[in-house]
Design an enzyme around this catalytic site. Structure first.
Site, mmCIF file in Angstrom:
data_model
loop_
_atom_site.group_PDB
_atom_site.id
_atom_site.type_symbol
_atom_site.label_atom_id
_atom_site.label_comp_id
_atom_site.label_asym_id
_atom_site.label_seq_id
_atom_site.Cartn_x
_atom_site.Cartn_y
_atom_site.Cartn_z
ATOM 1 C CD GLU A 186 74.560 4.887 -20.411
ATOM 2 O OE1 GLU A 186 73.453 5.349 -20.099
ATOM 3 O OE2 GLU A 186 75.414 5.518 -21.064
ATOM 4 C CG PHE A 290 76.816 6.494 -12.796
ATOM 5 C CD1 PHE A 290 77.897 6.863 -12.016
ATOM 6 C CD2 PHE A 290 76.966 5.423 -13.677
ATOM 7 C CE1 PHE A 290 79.110 6.175 -12.100
ATOM 8 C CE2 PHE A 290 78.177 4.735 -13.767
ATOM 9 C CZ PHE A 290 79.248 5.114 -12.974
ATOM 10 C CG ASP A 376 78.109 24.088 15.376
ATOM 11 O OD1 ASP A 376 77.535 24.395 14.314
ATOM 12 O OD2 ASP A 376 78.273 22.906 15.737
ATOM 13 N NE ARG A 453 70.979 25.604 7.994
ATOM 14 C CZ ARG A 453 72.001 25.556 8.821
ATOM 15 N NH1 ARG A 453 73.186 25.163 8.412
ATOM 16 N NH2 ARG A 453 71.848 25.889 10.076
ATOM 17 C CD1 TRP A 487 82.762 17.727 5.944
ATOM 18 C CD2 TRP A 487 84.944 18.172 5.913
ATOM 19 N NE1 TRP A 487 83.140 17.828 4.634
ATOM 20 C CE2 TRP A 487 84.484 18.097 4.585
ATOM 21 C CE3 TRP A 487 86.305 18.438 6.139
ATOM 22 C CZ2 TRP A 487 85.328 18.279 3.492
ATOM 23 C CZ3 TRP A 487 87.132 18.612 5.042
ATOM 24 C CH2 TRP A 487 86.645 18.536 3.737
ATOM 25 C CG MET A 489 77.698 17.946 2.763
ATOM 26 S SD MET A 489 76.030 17.848 2.084
ATOM 27 C CE MET A 489 76.364 17.580 0.381
ATOM 28 C CG ASN A 490 74.127 21.672 7.347
ATOM 29 O OD1 ASN A 490 73.621 20.754 7.981
ATOM 30 N ND2 ASN A 490 75.105 22.399 7.819
ATOM 31 C CG ASP A 544 79.190 7.218 4.318
ATOM 32 O OD1 ASP A 544 80.432 7.243 4.289
ATOM 33 O OD2 ASP A 544 78.489 8.183 3.935
ATOM 34 C CG ASP A 558 71.122 18.427 13.097
ATOM 35 O OD1 ASP A 558 72.243 18.339 13.629
ATOM 36 O OD2 ASP A 558 70.910 19.100 12.072
ATOM 37 C CD GLU A 624 69.267 19.779 35.612
ATOM 38 O OE1 GLU A 624 69.594 20.645 34.787
ATOM 39 O OE2 GLU A 624 68.151 19.213 35.607
HETATM 40 C C1 DGJ Z 1 73.832 21.044 11.209
HETATM 41 C C2 DGJ Z 1 74.541 20.315 12.317
HETATM 42 O O1 DGJ Z 1 74.106 19.009 12.402
HETATM 43 C C3 DGJ Z 1 74.340 21.087 13.600
HETATM 44 O O2 DGJ Z 1 74.892 20.380 14.674
HETATM 45 C C4 DGJ Z 1 74.964 22.437 13.449
HETATM 46 O O3 DGJ Z 1 76.342 22.308 13.270
HETATM 47 C C5 DGJ Z 1 74.340 23.167 12.284
HETATM 48 N N1 DGJ Z 1 74.374 22.378 11.094
HETATM 49 C C6 DGJ Z 1 75.030 24.479 12.032
HETATM 50 O O4 DGJ Z 1 74.591 25.101 10.894
#
Ligand code: DGJ
Length: 740
Positions: A186, A290, A376, A453, A487, A489-490, A544, A558, A624
């Site tokens: 556990e 868990f 992206d 999302r 890579w 993960m949102n 991490d 972001d 710039e």
């Molecule tokens: C979250 C990322 O942190 C952003 O930089 C971008 O890639 C968006 N997702 C795209 O959905």
């Protein structure tokens, strides 16, 4: 010897260059913690143990008439529940007979050369590609201690990795069900560190999306202070790391301990101050949601915790973590090879792009010296917004009529590399993948899932899901020249239920999913060894050490606002090497905050990391554009210094409380070169001069500044320097020093 066991005193001593860790097979074969801290030679520390008759703290049966020895007050290496230690336990099991207790006693131990590995999970390695045990050329040592619960026969192995030069000790544990029946696990943490004396502050790094790793220092008081994540990721909200220090500890002086978790999923970490004022620090997989079923013969391995200690304050502790993560966690070609300066189209176009737009951004970038274009989100399936398409990893021909191979060839022809965004772990309900495999998404039968999302999470514990993703990604990576993958993960995970597992195994899903992510990443990095992966989870939601094993840099946040980034990158720098921080110059007004900062400042802040751009360079005025050229060439010039040099926070702890600037520097290993950076965060009328004391220089050397002055290292460090032309809101100063 880094690890010794004295047969007569029954004391284990783990020795690193500057630290000592001691434990003892104590009374009744209980493994008792003795000491962790500044290196001690010529003494064993059992004299620190004390025992008095503490009311309501019971005694093991073997103690008979002795009421002074209690599991509730003795420092221990790995306390479990149900047998008289009422403090935070590391382990909770339900035994085959339904009882909830375990009492582990020492049986034997083994000392071997080299670093231990953990099945299916990242761990600190000794030499890259060669972390098998038993190789004498390896520099680290592993101590494995076997303990057993006499009543059930359950076996526990505690593992200690000793990295002598690096001043690091790693810990992990393994439970073997050597009973006749099924055991339900556990809770199983990776580490407990009992500190019998002292008053401590805890520092941890909390936050939220686009505002990660804010530094918080709290004095510990009686009771438990803990933080963690139940989101399926290590999270934006709490980084899986903590520092413990005395109330007096500063950047440059004082005792401090650090722990970071080599794991990317749910975790808990914290400290408990108990009745007698002793402190217990702990870290491991979060026990909520868990539950692992262990059939006879099954084992469960915990992820690893990396620990270090310094008596010289936070800077020295950070340097130890930077080194171990950079040299013994990060892997692959881009661990040391210079990473290309990139331009990412996200903030330039969001979903609204086609080949022409991307090529226009790329050609302007190439002209200014940028080396890679990263395409992206939005290039695949039906993905013109964030409601659809995730999982359909097939190029969208309406946006890219000549496919990724056509686009990458054109970009390569400009002399640039090409990188591509994926979000492998996700699925949109509006996707071909979901229509074909609704059971591949995590969702509980009979319940409407929580959307985030507009997307659901794929069941990464399933082999068929991972096979699909591997097939899709490797097809894309093999059919176009792609040098880099972002890579992403949102969302946070919930509705945890795998259609592929029986009811009694649903408590394993969170952990099995993260093991699945690691398995897919391992397959991909083995199949494409030259591919550079940048980790991301809506910015820094999975920043991490475990992700750094697969991706030597992670998109830090972001939030691309240079002023906000100062604080985010400051917090990140306590544990993570600067080269792991993905950092970009973006447009102003900034898309997250609306703040306007000078272009130069944005460059200086982004250079405290792995540098890139995230805007349409075609929209910039000529001056710039010229600045971009200079920034790119400066970054290339200082690459070694930034990535391999020692990093110094120059404000001192509390940089964001009442100070009007933030300053940091990089110093080369040989101390011959340094780069000093400063940003004014609060301008005042009739402003006072800004003085800073530099750090890490060679006191005896004379340094030439860019303005031609020559000053000794000892003057620069002890008397400091007045920073020239530092006034003006959000102005930045960056200058180099070279030893004569
Ligand atoms: C979250 C990322 O942190 C952003 O930089 C971008 O890639 C968006 N997702 C795209 O959905």
């Amino acid at each position: 010897m880094a690890v010794t066991y004295n047969e007569s005193t029954k004391i284990f001593t783990l020795q690193t260059a500057e630290t000592t860790y001691q434990m003892m097979v104590g009374r009744y074969d209980i493994l008792q913690h003795l000491y962790y801290g500044k290196r001690v030679d010529g003494s064993t520390m059992e004299y620190l143990l004390w025992g008095t008759d503490v009311g309501f703290s019971g005694n093991p049966y073997e103690a008979e008439g002795d009421r002074t020895f209690s599991l509730d007050t003795q420092p221990q290496e790995y306390p479990s529940q149900g047998v008289g230690d009422y403090r935070t336990s590391c382990l909770e099991v339900v035994n085959p007979d339904g009882s909830m207790a375990a009492d582990f006693r020492y049986v034997s131990h083994e000392i071997t050369k080299g670093a231990y590995t953990i099945t299916g999970m990242p761990a600190v390695y000794d030499e890259e590609g060669n972390n098998s045990l038993g190789n004498n050329s390896l520099g680290s040592t592993t101590l494995s201690i076997l303990l057993k619960d006499a009543s059930t026969g359950l076996e526990l192995v505690l593992k200690y990795g000793v990295f002598e030069k690096e001043d690091v000790i790693t810990r992990a544990a393994e439970l073997r069900n050597s009973t006749e029946g099924t055991v339900s696990l556990e809770k199983m943490l990776s580490v407990c560190l009992d500190m019998p004396f002292g008053k401590w502050d805890m520092i941890h790094f909390h936050g939220r999306h686009a505002m990660e790793r804010q530094t918080e220092r709290t004095p510990l008081c009686h009771g438990t202070v803990s933080f963690g994540s139940k989101r399926g990721t290590s999270s934006h909200h709490h980084n899986p790391s903590l520092l413990l220090c005395t109330p007096q500890t500063t950047e440059d002086a004082g005792d401090c301990y650090g722990m970071t978790f080599v794991y990317s999923g749910n975790f808990i970490a914290g400290a408990e101050v108990e009745q007698m004022g002793q402190t217990r620090v702990f870290m491991g997989i979060h026990p909520e949601s868990f539950c692992f079923r262990l059939a006879p013969g099954d084992t469960f391995e915990t992820p690893q915790v990396i620990m270090s200690y310094s008596d010289k304050g936070f800077t020295d502790l950070s340097h130890k973590f930077h080194k171990i993560i950079r040299d013994h966690i990060c892997r692959g070609k881009y661990k040391y090879a210079r990473r290309p300066v990139l331009i990412n189209n996200w903030e330039a176009t969001y979903f609204d792009f086609n080949e022409e737009k991307i090529l226009k951004i790329a050609s302007q970038a190439a002209e200014l010296g940028i080396e890679m274009l990263v395409l992206d989100d939005g290039w695949f399936g039906k993905r013109n917004g964030d409601c659809s398409g995730l999982g359909d990893w097939f190029v969208n021909p309406d946006k890219l009529p000549e496919g990724l191979s056509g686009l990458s060839e054109k970009i390569n022809a400009m002399g640039m590399k090409f990188g591509l965004w994926f979000e492998p772990e996700m699925i949109s309900e509006d996707s071909e993948l979901y229509r074909a495999h609704p059971d591949w998404a995590l969702r509980i039968p009979g319940r409407k899932p929580n959307r985030s999302r507009f997307q659901l999470v794929l069941d990464m514990s399933r082999r068929d899901v991972r096979d699909y993703l591997f097939e899709r990604m490797s097809d894309i990576l093999s059919n176009a020249r792609i040098d880099y993958v972002k890579w992403d993960m949102n969302r946070s995970m919930c509705d945890i239920y795998s259609a592929a597992l029986p009811a009694e195994r649903q408590g394993e899903v969170y952990h099995r999913c993260i093991l699945g992510v690691y398995e897919l990443l391992e397959r991909l990095t083995s199949a494409f060894p030259d591919l550079m992966i940048e980790g991301c989870s809506g910015g820094g939601g999975r920043f991490d050490a475990a992700m750094l094993y697969y991706s030597p840099q992670i998109w830090c946040s972001d939030d691309t606002d240079a002023v906000e980034r100062l604080e985010i990158q400051y917090g990140t720098s306590f544990l993570y090497p600067i080269g792991t921080v993905g950092s970009h110059v973006s447009a102003c007004p900034n898309h997250q905050t609306g703040r306007i900062t000078p272009f130069h400042t944005r460059g200086v802040v982004a250079m405290a990391g792995s540098f890139g751009y995230e805007l349409d360079l075609n929209t910039l005025p000529q001056n710039e554009k010229e600045e971009v050229k200079k920034q790119v060439s400066d970054y290339k010039k200082y690459y070694e210094l930034i990535h391999q040099g020692a990093y110094y926070r120059l404000n001192g702890a509390g940089a964001f409380h009442g100070q009007e600037f933030v300053a940091w520097s990089f110093v080369s290993e040989d101390k011959k070169q340094a780069l000093v950076n400063l940003v004014i965060t609060h301008t005042r009328a009739n402003s006072k001069p800004v003085f800073i004391k530099l750090k890490g220089l060679d006191a005896a050397a004379v340094y030439r500044l860019e303005d031609g002055r020559c000053l000794s290292g000892s003057a620069l460090m002890n008397a400091g320097i007045c920073i020239p032309s530092a006034s003006g809101e959000y102005r930045a100063v960056q200058f180099e020093l070279n030893a004569q």
